[in-house]
Enzyme design. Sequence first.
Site, PDB file in Angstrom:
ATOM      1  N   ARG A 223       5.630  -8.093  -3.471  1.00  0.00           N
ATOM      2  CA  ARG A 223       5.456  -6.812  -4.137  1.00  0.00           C
ATOM      3  C   ARG A 223       5.005  -7.060  -5.572  1.00  0.00           C
ATOM      4  NH1 ARG A 223       5.198  -4.884   0.049  1.00  0.00           N
ATOM      5  NH2 ARG A 223       6.483  -3.290   1.055  1.00  0.00           N
ATOM      6  N   HIS A 271      -3.743  -6.413  -0.606  1.00  0.00           N
ATOM      7  CA  HIS A 271      -2.522  -6.280   0.213  1.00  0.00           C
ATOM      8  C   HIS A 271      -2.831  -6.474   1.706  1.00  0.00           C
ATOM      9  CE1 HIS A 271       1.718  -4.307   0.088  1.00  0.00           C
ATOM     10  NE2 HIS A 271       1.604  -5.041   1.177  1.00  0.00           N
TER      11      HIS A 271
HETATM   12  C1  OXD Z   1       4.543  -4.663   3.593  1.00  0.00           C
HETATM   13  C2  OXD Z   1       3.745  -4.760   4.805  1.00  0.00           C
HETATM   14  O1  OXD Z   1       5.754  -4.456   3.657  1.00  0.00           O
HETATM   15  O2  OXD Z   1       2.499  -4.746   4.672  1.00  0.00           O
HETATM   16  O3  OXD Z   1       3.959  -4.764   2.516  1.00  0.00           O
HETATM   17  O4  OXD Z   1       4.296  -4.855   5.892  1.00  0.00           O
END
Ligand code: OXD
Length: 309
Positions: A223, A271
């Site tokens: 994160r 991400h």
């Molecule tokens: C997260 C995912 O929790 O992509 O970021 O699963």
Amino acid sequence: MRILLCNRDDRPVDAWLRDLHRLLPEAQVDVWRPGLPPEYDYALVWGPPQQLFDEQPQLKAAFNLGAGVDRLLALRLPPGLQVLRLEDAGMGVQMAEYVCHALIRFFREFDAYDRQQQASDWTLRPPRSRADCPVGIMGLGVLGTRVAQAVRQFEFPLLGWSRSRRDLPGMRCFAGDGELDDFLAAARVLVCLLPLTEATHGILNRARLARLRPGAYLINLARGALVVEDDLREQLDQGHLAGATLDVVRQEPLPPGHWLWAHPRVTLTPHISGMTVREDALRQVAQGVRALERGGDAPSGLVQRARGY
Ligand code: OXD
């Protein structure tokens, strides 16, 4: 049994419904919309609105269709609601390859060779010592353990840090706040896989980044809010950190013009290090639903809400 599905807009709803019907034929599944009567047993969610839980206080459990539950736990959830997260569900291997790619790119200086190629420069760079490149993994849950297993293949010294003590083969394990500084001081490459909780928010600040060995490298795929970005920038600009690969940032999507887009020592991805694999995720959800219906042992992936992960 009635199930509500509230997923991300970019995940094709028909395919999710089709697979859910196949894996849990006994369930009636509806896609969430405001105003549905409070008669559902389970919710499968990714980034749900507060309204869903306000309107469905009778839910027995919410399955988070991702690994990190920080955003879900930040909502006002019914007190007795059980929360389950995806544990691996196809993400572990993706994260392992992501980390190995970033680690080897740094260690073998592929960025420098890219620049040399641009300049038609056939210079051999001196080999680096693996012993000088201990890899420290922060967070030794299912994903951290999977990443450690992959990194071990490349024979880097391996360190691990977790809140409660773990003992993993081939890894020097550190635990708790009391051993964090020693862990950081021993690591050259820091891989962050921690859950985001009150205790870990901003954990990678100036003081902690400065503890890493000079010329350190950060790989964050957990994160963005674990890292104090201004402190990271300072450590990069001062040269204490050789670089960073970031799959997550504090504000996603990263706004145009943000310094991270253009920093020469930062590699960014949007991400994507561990993408949810529908089939694997739904198989785990189906097992969880069945385990909850049976009662007895806690299903795997059950989150301790007070702890935050
Ligand atoms: C997260 C995912 O929790 O992509 O970021 O699963």
